[in-house]
Enzyme design. Structure first.
Site, mmCIF file in Angstrom:
data_model
loop_
_atom_site.group_PDB
_atom_site.id
_atom_site.type_symbol
_atom_site.label_atom_id
_atom_site.label_comp_id
_atom_site.label_asym_id
_atom_site.label_seq_id
_atom_site.Cartn_x
_atom_site.Cartn_y
_atom_site.Cartn_z
ATOM 1 N N VAL A 12 34.604 1.021 1.390
ATOM 2 C CA VAL A 12 33.025 1.653 1.945
ATOM 3 C C VAL A 12 31.549 0.399 1.632
ATOM 4 O O VAL A 12 31.343 1.554 2.118
ATOM 5 C CB VAL A 12 32.815 2.989 1.281
ATOM 6 C CG1 VAL A 12 33.361 4.287 1.847
ATOM 7 C CG2 VAL A 12 32.892 3.314 -0.131
ATOM 8 N N TYR A 104 29.828 9.524 -18.546
ATOM 9 C CA TYR A 104 29.226 9.754 -17.366
ATOM 10 C C TYR A 104 28.254 8.943 -17.169
ATOM 11 O O TYR A 104 28.591 8.027 -16.013
ATOM 12 C CB TYR A 104 28.821 11.382 -17.024
ATOM 13 C CG TYR A 104 29.505 11.610 -15.441
ATOM 14 C CD1 TYR A 104 30.851 11.643 -15.055
ATOM 15 C CD2 TYR A 104 28.849 11.461 -14.661
ATOM 16 C CE1 TYR A 104 30.687 11.595 -14.016
ATOM 17 C CE2 TYR A 104 28.736 12.046 -13.376
ATOM 18 C CZ TYR A 104 30.234 12.077 -13.276
ATOM 19 O OH TYR A 104 30.323 12.313 -11.498
ATOM 20 N N LYS A 111 24.855 9.769 -9.189
ATOM 21 C CA LYS A 111 25.239 11.231 -8.760
ATOM 22 C C LYS A 111 23.701 11.330 -8.532
ATOM 23 O O LYS A 111 23.555 12.993 -7.439
ATOM 24 C CB LYS A 111 26.262 12.294 -9.208
ATOM 25 C CG LYS A 111 28.451 11.795 -9.428
ATOM 26 C CD LYS A 111 28.293 11.725 -8.098
ATOM 27 C CE LYS A 111 29.725 11.944 -7.693
ATOM 28 N NZ LYS A 111 30.312 12.240 -6.633
ATOM 29 N N THR A 142 41.725 14.656 -12.033
ATOM 30 C CA THR A 142 42.094 14.087 -10.644
ATOM 31 C C THR A 142 42.454 12.572 -11.415
ATOM 32 O O THR A 142 41.924 12.232 -12.404
ATOM 33 C CB THR A 142 40.892 14.453 -9.845
ATOM 34 O OG1 THR A 142 39.343 13.773 -10.035
ATOM 35 C CG2 THR A 142 41.025 15.721 -9.002
ATOM 36 N N LEU A 143 42.593 11.531 -10.326
ATOM 37 C CA LEU A 143 43.311 10.182 -11.032
ATOM 38 C C LEU A 143 41.262 9.601 -11.301
ATOM 39 O O LEU A 143 41.209 9.357 -12.111
ATOM 40 C CB LEU A 143 43.769 9.462 -9.742
ATOM 41 C CG LEU A 143 43.638 8.192 -9.980
ATOM 42 C CD1 LEU A 143 45.212 7.969 -10.944
ATOM 43 C CD2 LEU A 143 43.904 7.585 -8.838
HETATM 44 N N1 LIG Z 1 37.168 15.067 -10.758
HETATM 45 C C1 LIG Z 1 35.855 16.011 -10.997
HETATM 46 O O1 LIG Z 1 35.920 16.698 -11.881
HETATM 47 C C2 LIG Z 1 34.423 16.256 -10.199
HETATM 48 C C3 LIG Z 1 33.566 16.536 -10.749
HETATM 49 C C4 LIG Z 1 32.603 17.003 -9.461
HETATM 50 C C5 LIG Z 1 32.497 15.837 -8.088
HETATM 51 N N2 LIG Z 1 33.682 15.321 -7.558
HETATM 52 C C6 LIG Z 1 33.896 14.086 -7.098
HETATM 53 O O2 LIG Z 1 34.282 14.551 -6.716
HETATM 54 C C7 LIG Z 1 34.881 13.110 -5.319
HETATM 55 C C8 LIG Z 1 36.150 13.639 -5.531
HETATM 56 O O3 LIG Z 1 36.682 12.439 -6.873
HETATM 57 P P1 LIG Z 1 38.350 13.118 -6.789
HETATM 58 O O4 LIG Z 1 37.531 13.519 -8.581
HETATM 59 O O5 LIG Z 1 39.270 13.953 -6.271
HETATM 60 O O6 LIG Z 1 39.150 11.618 -7.509
HETATM 61 P P2 LIG Z 1 39.932 10.802 -6.423
HETATM 62 O O7 LIG Z 1 40.632 9.865 -7.132
HETATM 63 O O8 LIG Z 1 41.101 11.613 -6.003
HETATM 64 O O9 LIG Z 1 38.913 10.464 -5.266
HETATM 65 C C9 LIG Z 1 38.061 9.445 -4.895
HETATM 66 C C10 LIG Z 1 38.543 8.411 -3.767
HETATM 67 O O10 LIG Z 1 37.107 7.474 -3.410
HETATM 68 C C11 LIG Z 1 37.674 6.694 -3.271
HETATM 69 N N3 LIG Z 1 37.343 5.320 -3.241
HETATM 70 C C12 LIG Z 1 36.896 5.372 -4.327
HETATM 71 N N4 LIG Z 1 36.360 3.629 -4.290
HETATM 72 C C13 LIG Z 1 36.553 3.273 -3.075
HETATM 73 C C14 LIG Z 1 35.757 2.900 -1.738
HETATM 74 N N5 LIG Z 1 35.359 1.495 -2.739
HETATM 75 N N6 LIG Z 1 35.963 2.652 -0.672
HETATM 76 C C15 LIG Z 1 36.760 2.980 -0.085
HETATM 77 N N7 LIG Z 1 37.378 4.661 -1.120
HETATM 78 C C16 LIG Z 1 37.114 3.763 -2.452
HETATM 79 C C17 LIG Z 1 39.069 6.623 -4.166
HETATM 80 O O11 LIG Z 1 40.259 5.888 -2.912
HETATM 81 C C18 LIG Z 1 39.558 7.797 -3.609
HETATM 82 O O12 LIG Z 1 40.310 8.488 -2.066
HETATM 83 C C19 LIG Z 1 34.173 12.079 -5.834
HETATM 84 O O13 LIG Z 1 32.848 12.120 -5.202
HETATM 85 C C20 LIG Z 1 33.692 12.832 -7.850
HETATM 86 O O14 LIG Z 1 32.644 12.023 -7.972
HETATM 87 C C21 LIG Z 1 35.069 15.269 -9.032
#
Ligand SMILES: NC(=O)c1ccc[n+]([C@@H]2O[C@H](COP(=O)([O-])OP(=O)(O)OC[C@H]3O[C@@H](n4cnc5c(N)ncnc54)[C@H](O)[C@@H]3O)[C@@H](O)[C@H]2O)c1
Length: 204
Positions: A12, A104, A111, A142-143
């Site tokens: 992205v 973080y 964020k 998650t990952l």
């Molecule tokens: N897991 C948590 O505790 C949590 C809590 C609150 C918010 N979030 C947010 O949820 C969202 C999804 O995260 P997640 O925890 O499901 O982890 P995830 O690793 O499953 O998802 C992160 C995604 O970002 C994509 N990504 C990273 N860099 C990229 C790039 N340069 N171009 C295109 N895609 C890219 C990855 O391919 C992956 O699909 C994120 O915004 C994360 O900050 C996660």
């Protein structure tokens, strides 16, 4: 159940990759009703070291991938006229934007910028009747979460202190996302909704 189509956007940070991905979606589906931004990335060293040591490049990288990407994707989708009437956009954020969470770091700053961007985008998109909101989700293993130092202890603290005394599930975050995509939330835009079992309201 209908089959889900998968379209890859490699990076992205590159407008060309976003453009190609949106074009593919447009070719197959025409207009879309909703768009979910669930992307974040920061360099590992910036999540391990003290925040003060964040490099200029590391700071820019976290902002570019985790925050600016929302602005770019939404703008391009609008320019391509692929947002349906009343379309709804949702982005995932985290409490580390509001309070200091150990490990973080630069992602908390990204964020915070994401949440401010949601509000500014709400004003622009509202002219066309589109809505945009953020979901501040509680921590989920998650990952990406594996990159956060001592993530397990964050889960323990939430379970102990959140009013509902448990961690959120992926399904609960999905349900709230579906609500924001639906007409049941048609008067909500520019909002950040906590889906965190109440953790963010607890002080002492
Ligand atoms: N897991 C948590 O505790 C949590 C809590 C609150 C918010 N979030 C947010 O949820 C969202 C999804 O995260 P997640 O925890 O499901 O982890 P995830 O690793 O499953 O998802 C992160 C995604 O970002 C994509 N990504 C990273 N860099 C990229 C790039 N340069 N171009 C295109 N895609 C890219 C990855 O391919 C992956 O699909 C994120 O915004 C994360 O900050 C996660």
């Amino acid at each position: 159940m209908p089959k889900a189509s998968v379209y890859v956007c490699n990076n992205v940070s590159l407008d060309e990759d976003i453009d190609n991905c949106l074009e593919e979606i447009k070719k197959d589906h025409g207009k879309i009703d909703g768009l979910l931004h669930a992307i974040a990335h920061a360099n590992t060293e910036d999540l391990r070291n003290d925040f003060i040591l964040t490099s200029r490049d590391g700071y820019a990288h976290a902002q570019d991938v985790s925050t600016y990407s929302l602005v770019a994707i939404v703008r391009m989708a609008r320019e391509k006229e692929m947002l349906n009437e009343g379309a709804s956009i949702v982005a995932y954020t985290y409490y580390g934007s509001e309070k200091v969470i150990e490990g973080y770091n630069v992602m908390g700053v990204a964020k915070a910028a994401l949440e401010a961007s949601i509000k500014y985008l709400a004003k622009d998109l509202g002219k066309d009747g589109y809505r945009i909101n953020g979901i501040s989700a509680g921590p989920i293993k998650t990952l990406s979460a594996k990159g956060i130092k001592d993530f397990g202890s964050i889960l323990d603290v939430v379970e102990e202190r959140a009013p509902l005394h448990k961690n959120v599930t992926i399904n609960q975050v999905g349900d709230s996302t579906a609500f924001l995509f639906s007409d049941m939330s048609s008067a909500i835009t520019g909002e950040i909704i906590h889906v965190d079992n109440g953790f963010s309201v607890v002080g002492v």
